[in-house]
Design an enzyme around this catalytic site. Structure first.
Site, PDB file in Angstrom:
ATOM      1  N   GLU A  30       2.250  -5.667   7.074  1.00 41.48           N
ATOM      2  CA  GLU A  30       0.960  -4.937   8.128  1.00 41.48           C
ATOM      3  C   GLU A  30       1.026  -4.692   9.486  1.00 41.48           C
ATOM      4  O   GLU A  30       0.766  -3.905  10.036  1.00 41.48           O
ATOM      5  CB  GLU A  30      -0.705  -5.129   7.798  1.00 41.48           C
ATOM      6  CG  GLU A  30      -0.766  -5.124   6.604  1.00 41.48           C
ATOM      7  CD  GLU A  30      -0.673  -6.318   5.256  1.00 41.48           C
ATOM      8  OE1 GLU A  30      -0.705  -5.903   4.381  1.00 41.48           O
ATOM      9  OE2 GLU A  30       0.301  -7.358   6.000  1.00 41.48           O
ATOM     10  N   ILE A  36       0.999  -1.786  -0.115  1.00 38.27           N
ATOM     11  CA  ILE A  36       0.329   0.032  -0.186  1.00 38.27           C
ATOM     12  C   ILE A  36       0.610   1.308  -0.160  1.00 38.27           C
ATOM     13  O   ILE A  36       1.763   1.824   1.009  1.00 38.27           O
ATOM     14  CB  ILE A  36      -0.816  -0.010   1.350  1.00 38.27           C
ATOM     15  CG1 ILE A  36      -1.812   1.358   1.105  1.00 38.27           C
ATOM     16  CG2 ILE A  36       0.236   0.266   2.624  1.00 38.27           C
ATOM     17  CD1 ILE A  36      -2.944   0.654   2.362  1.00 38.27           C
ATOM     18  N   ASP A  49      -1.789  -9.754   0.077  1.00 37.99           N
ATOM     19  CA  ASP A  49      -2.966 -10.119  -0.234  1.00 37.99           C
ATOM     20  C   ASP A  49      -3.024 -10.319  -2.265  1.00 37.99           C
ATOM     21  O   ASP A  49      -3.831 -11.427  -2.345  1.00 37.99           O
ATOM     22  CB  ASP A  49      -3.540  -8.744   0.117  1.00 37.99           C
ATOM     23  CG  ASP A  49      -3.663  -8.600   1.383  1.00 37.99           C
ATOM     24  OD1 ASP A  49      -4.180  -9.139   2.599  1.00 37.99           O
ATOM     25  OD2 ASP A  49      -2.612  -7.400   1.948  1.00 37.99           O
ATOM     26  N   GLY A  75       0.385  -5.220   0.896  1.00 38.35           N
ATOM     27  CA  GLY A  75      -0.711  -5.711  -0.014  1.00 38.35           C
ATOM     28  C   GLY A  75      -0.502  -6.484  -1.349  1.00 38.35           C
ATOM     29  O   GLY A  75      -1.162  -7.319  -2.221  1.00 38.35           O
ATOM     30  N   ASP A  97      -6.154  -6.769   5.846  1.00 40.96           N
ATOM     31  CA  ASP A  97      -7.445  -6.455   6.019  1.00 40.96           C
ATOM     32  C   ASP A  97      -8.107  -7.342   4.294  1.00 40.96           C
ATOM     33  O   ASP A  97      -9.005  -6.712   4.359  1.00 40.96           O
ATOM     34  CB  ASP A  97      -8.155  -5.621   6.322  1.00 40.96           C
ATOM     35  CG  ASP A  97      -7.458  -4.690   5.576  1.00 40.96           C
ATOM     36  OD1 ASP A  97      -6.582  -4.677   4.882  1.00 40.96           O
ATOM     37  OD2 ASP A  97      -7.726  -2.824   6.360  1.00 40.96           O
TER      38      ASP A  97
END
Length: 341
Positions: free
Chosen positions: A210, A131, A190, A187, A218
């Site tokens: 994270e 991110i 993810d 991310g 999340d």
């Protein structure tokens, strides 16, 4: 008498010379034919190699209907698209535009009959730094709402939107192959967790980052990674500590299925895999992906029931007839031409 003998000798010598000339011409013709045959045979042997080389080095063709700020979409093989995270100067950090464009991009791909398989990679020195905190940090701190309940409601809505950015990979019926080089952070993990197949380079590393920035992952890692690796202890260790997982451990744990020497070799391997998949029946391949994901999230009995309902219509496809005919004729599946889907 002498004159007759002389005349007969001349005729004989002339005939010999004529025969010699004809023999010489025949030899020349035979040599020319042989050289032609050899050239054709050599050309037949070399041409597949040249074709393979040309195929391997085919330049990527930008896709006209896909124009984005943070993604680059191109066609690299027949029915194979390459989606590249394209913010190399920012280490492919995921900004606000990226999260929106991922949804648009893969919803288009899901409906595009010209695409049967996708490869996702990152431009520049690494796959993704995760991110973009510099740009998006305020989005989580400055939440709209008159009170705590309304702020929480709006924040939940925003998180669900970000989750959709990677769930769209999973929901896309076309198989998605992640090709990771360098760092795959936060991310990035993810993202690849939502892909169907994962390749990486020997210098790749993975980090569930994270907890180091004060939050729990999340947008998919905590939900998908345990099912991929199948080792809850290892997943917990990675998620609690944010330590790096290097390529050898990623392969041995099952996060990736192949490790390559460098990025170019990895991309060629990923493109060839995607081309192999894209050449098969799209009814079979896409139906397989849908049912694999459904079965992952349901019991065996529920998965079997869903499969029976699925195939009661899909078994009526012409692809089945074509494939069976090819098997009877001892042809390769690559020789079968399936309709687009």
């Amino acid at each position: 008498m002498a004159a007759g003998a002389w005349l007969r000798g001349q005729v004989t010598n002339g005939g010999a010379r004529a025969v010699a000339r004809e023999a010489s011409m025949a030899a020349a013709v035979a040599g020319s034919v042989l050289r032609g045959l050899l050239r054709r045979q050599l050309s037949a042997q070399i041409q597949p190699l040249l074709s393979f080389r040309a195929m391997s080095s085919t330049p990527e063709q930008p896709h006209a209907s896909h124009s984005y700020e943070t993604l680059k979409v191109s066609r690299v093989r027949e029915k194979v698209f390459h989606v590249e995270l394209n913010r190399p100067d920012k280490r492919n950090a995921m900004n606000t535009v990226f999260w929106r464009e991922m949804v648009v991009c893969f919803n288009k791909i899901a409906q595009d009959s010209e695409c049967h398989a996708v490869v996702v990679s990152g431009a520049g020195k690494l796959f993704s730094a995760g991110i973009d905190l510099m740009e998006m940090g305020s989005a989580f701190v400055m939440v709209e709402g008159e009170d705590t309940a309304r702020k929480a409601w709006n924040l939940r809505k925003k998180i669900r939107e970000y989750q959709e950015s990677f769930t769209v990979l999973e929901r896309c019926p076309k198989p998605v192959i992640a090709a990771v080089h360098g760092g795959c952070i936060g991310g990035g993990v993810d993202l690849i967790s939502a892909c169907d197949i994962r390749y990486c380079t020997q210098d790749a590393w993975f980090q569930v980052k994270e907890v180091d920035v004060g939050l729990a992952a999340d947008v998919g890692t905590l939900q998908r990674l345990p099912r991929i690796i199948g080792n809850q202890s290892l997943v917990n260790e990675l998620a609690f500590t944010a330590r790096k997982m290097m390529a050898p451990e990623a392969e041995s744990s099952g996060l990736v299925s192949r490790v390559f020497q460098d990025k170019q070799a990895m991309l060629e391997g990923a493109f060839e895999l995607a081309a192999d998949i894209a050449g098969k029946s799209p009814v079979a391949v896409q139906g397989t992906k849908v049912n694999l994901i459904y079965s992952r999230d349901h019991s065996v009995s529920e998965g079997l029931r869903y499969m029976a309902t699925w195939n009661m219509s899909m078994l009526q496809t012409e692809d089945l007839v074509k494939s069976a005919q090819a098997a009877v004729e001892r042809k390769s599946p690559k020789d079968v031409v399936y309709s687009k889907m």
